[in-house]
Design a protein around this motif. Structure first.
Motif, PDB file in Angstrom:
ATOM      1  N   LEU A  81       0.835  -1.209   0.000  1.00  0.00           N
ATOM      2  CA  LEU A  81       0.000   0.000   0.000  1.00  0.00           C
ATOM      3  C   LEU A  81       0.866   1.253   0.000  1.00  0.00           C
ATOM      4  O   LEU A  81       0.567   2.219  -0.713  1.00  0.00           O
ATOM      5  CB  LEU A  81      -0.923  -0.010   1.228  1.00  0.00           C
ATOM      6  N   THR A  82       1.953   1.220   0.758  1.00  0.00           N
ATOM      7  CA  THR A  82       2.856   2.372   0.786  1.00  0.00           C
ATOM      8  C   THR A  82       3.466   2.609  -0.597  1.00  0.00           C
ATOM      9  O   THR A  82       3.542   3.746  -1.070  1.00  0.00           O
ATOM     10  CB  THR A  82       3.969   2.135   1.824  1.00  0.00           C
ATOM     11  N   ILE A  83       3.903   1.520  -1.238  1.00  0.00           N
ATOM     12  CA  ILE A  83       4.478   1.658  -2.588  1.00  0.00           C
ATOM     13  C   ILE A  83       3.444   2.204  -3.555  1.00  0.00           C
ATOM     14  O   ILE A  83       3.728   3.099  -4.366  1.00  0.00           O
ATOM     15  CB  ILE A  83       5.055   0.306  -3.059  1.00  0.00           C
ATOM     16  N   CYS A  84       2.221   1.694  -3.476  1.00  0.00           N
ATOM     17  CA  CYS A  84       1.163   2.191  -4.374  1.00  0.00           C
ATOM     18  C   CYS A  84       0.895   3.677  -4.146  1.00  0.00           C
ATOM     19  O   CYS A  84       0.732   4.452  -5.098  1.00  0.00           O
ATOM     20  CB  CYS A  84      -0.124   1.405  -4.157  1.00  0.00           C
ATOM     21  N   VAL A  85       0.837   4.095  -2.900  1.00  0.00           N
ATOM     22  CA  VAL A  85       0.566   5.509  -2.598  1.00  0.00           C
ATOM     23  C   VAL A  85       1.689   6.388  -3.115  1.00  0.00           C
ATOM     24  O   VAL A  85       1.454   7.454  -3.700  1.00  0.00           O
ATOM     25  CB  VAL A  85       0.363   5.687  -1.074  1.00  0.00           C
ATOM     26  N   VAL A  86       2.942   5.958  -2.933  1.00  0.00           N
ATOM     27  CA  VAL A  86       4.077   6.756  -3.404  1.00  0.00           C
ATOM     28  C   VAL A  86       4.044   6.868  -4.927  1.00  0.00           C
ATOM     29  O   VAL A  86       4.236   7.958  -5.500  1.00  0.00           O
ATOM     30  CB  VAL A  86       5.403   6.136  -2.913  1.00  0.00           C
ATOM     31  N   ILE A  87       3.783   5.754  -5.607  1.00  0.00           N
ATOM     32  CA  ILE A  87       3.755   5.777  -7.078  1.00  0.00           C
ATOM     33  C   ILE A  87       2.578   6.607  -7.575  1.00  0.00           C
ATOM     34  O   ILE A  87       2.723   7.433  -8.490  1.00  0.00           O
ATOM     35  CB  ILE A  87       3.717   4.340  -7.636  1.00  0.00           C
ATOM     36  N   LEU A  88       1.411   6.414  -6.951  1.00  0.00           N
ATOM     37  CA  LEU A  88       0.249   7.191  -7.396  1.00  0.00           C
ATOM     38  C   LEU A  88       0.439   8.679  -7.128  1.00  0.00           C
ATOM     39  O   LEU A  88      -0.002   9.527  -7.925  1.00  0.00           O
ATOM     40  CB  LEU A  88      -1.016   6.688  -6.706  1.00  0.00           C
ATOM     41  N   ARG A  89       1.096   9.031  -6.028  1.00  0.00           N
ATOM     42  CA  ARG A  89       1.351  10.451  -5.752  1.00  0.00           C
ATOM     43  C   ARG A  89       2.270  11.042  -6.827  1.00  0.00           C
ATOM     44  O   ARG A  89       2.052  12.155  -7.304  1.00  0.00           O
ATOM     45  CB  ARG A  89       1.970  10.589  -4.358  1.00  0.00           C
ATOM     46  N   ASP A  90       3.283  10.261  -7.220  1.00  0.00           N
ATOM     47  CA  ASP A  90       4.198  10.735  -8.251  1.00  0.00           C
ATOM     48  C   ASP A  90       3.474  10.877  -9.587  1.00  0.00           C
ATOM     49  O   ASP A  90       3.686  11.856 -10.318  1.00  0.00           O
ATOM     50  CB  ASP A  90       5.373   9.767  -8.371  1.00  0.00           C
ATOM     51  N   TRP A  92       0.310  11.420  -9.988  1.00  0.00           N
ATOM     52  CA  TRP A  92      -0.613  12.550  -9.841  1.00  0.00           C
ATOM     53  C   TRP A  92       0.136  13.890 -10.030  1.00  0.00           C
ATOM     54  O   TRP A  92      -0.358  14.778 -10.715  1.00  0.00           O
ATOM     55  CB  TRP A  92      -1.276  12.484  -8.465  1.00  0.00           C
ATOM     56  N   ARG A  93       1.314  13.956  -9.442  1.00  0.00           N
ATOM     57  CA  ARG A  93       2.103  15.195  -9.588  1.00  0.00           C
ATOM     58  C   ARG A  93       2.535  15.425 -11.039  1.00  0.00           C
ATOM     59  O   ARG A  93       2.530  16.549 -11.532  1.00  0.00           O
ATOM     60  CB  ARG A  93       3.347  15.150  -8.688  1.00  0.00           C
ATOM     61  N   GLN A  94       2.917  14.350 -11.708  1.00  0.00           N
ATOM     62  CA  GLN A  94       3.341  14.481 -13.105  1.00  0.00           C
ATOM     63  C   GLN A  94       2.166  14.863 -14.005  1.00  0.00           C
ATOM     64  O   GLN A  94       2.335  15.589 -14.971  1.00  0.00           O
ATOM     65  CB  GLN A  94       3.984  13.193 -13.597  1.00  0.00           C
TER      66      GLN A  94
END
Length: 97
Positions: A81-90, A92-94
């Motif tokens: 879940l942490t990996i998914c949140v970090v990737i999705l945040r990145d 989203w920012r892009q």
């Protein structure tokens, strides 16, 4: 001097020597009655207790192993879940740039 249990003479023989009473044996204590105990039942109960403890120990060990597996699964899920949140945040920012 003789150990007769009583030192008091009970009479005198023809030669003038004292006559002592015949020593009495000590009283015998009454013996306890024999009690028939169910040793087979005691043995079976002891064996039953050993089996019960063994079974409870096996169940407790299986329960602990199950808790360990659940803890590992929760840890893996948290990492995923942490990996998914970090990737999705990145992502989203892009996408917002």
């Amino acid at each position: 001097m003789r150990d007769t249990g009583s030192e008091t003479p009970i009479g005198i023989d023809g030669n003038g020597r004292p006559i002592y009473a015949w020593p009495q044996p000590p009283a015998v204590a009454p013996q306890q009655p024999i009690v028939a105990r169910p040793w087979g039942t005691y043995l079976a109960g002891g064996c039953g207790a050993v089996f019960a403890v063994a079974i409870l120990g096996a169940v407790a060990i299986a329960f602990m192993i199950g808790l360990a597996v659940v803890a590992v699964c929760l840890a893996l899920a948290a990492v995923a879940l942490t990996i998914c949140v970090v990737i999705l945040r990145d992502v989203w920012r892009q996408s917002r740039q």
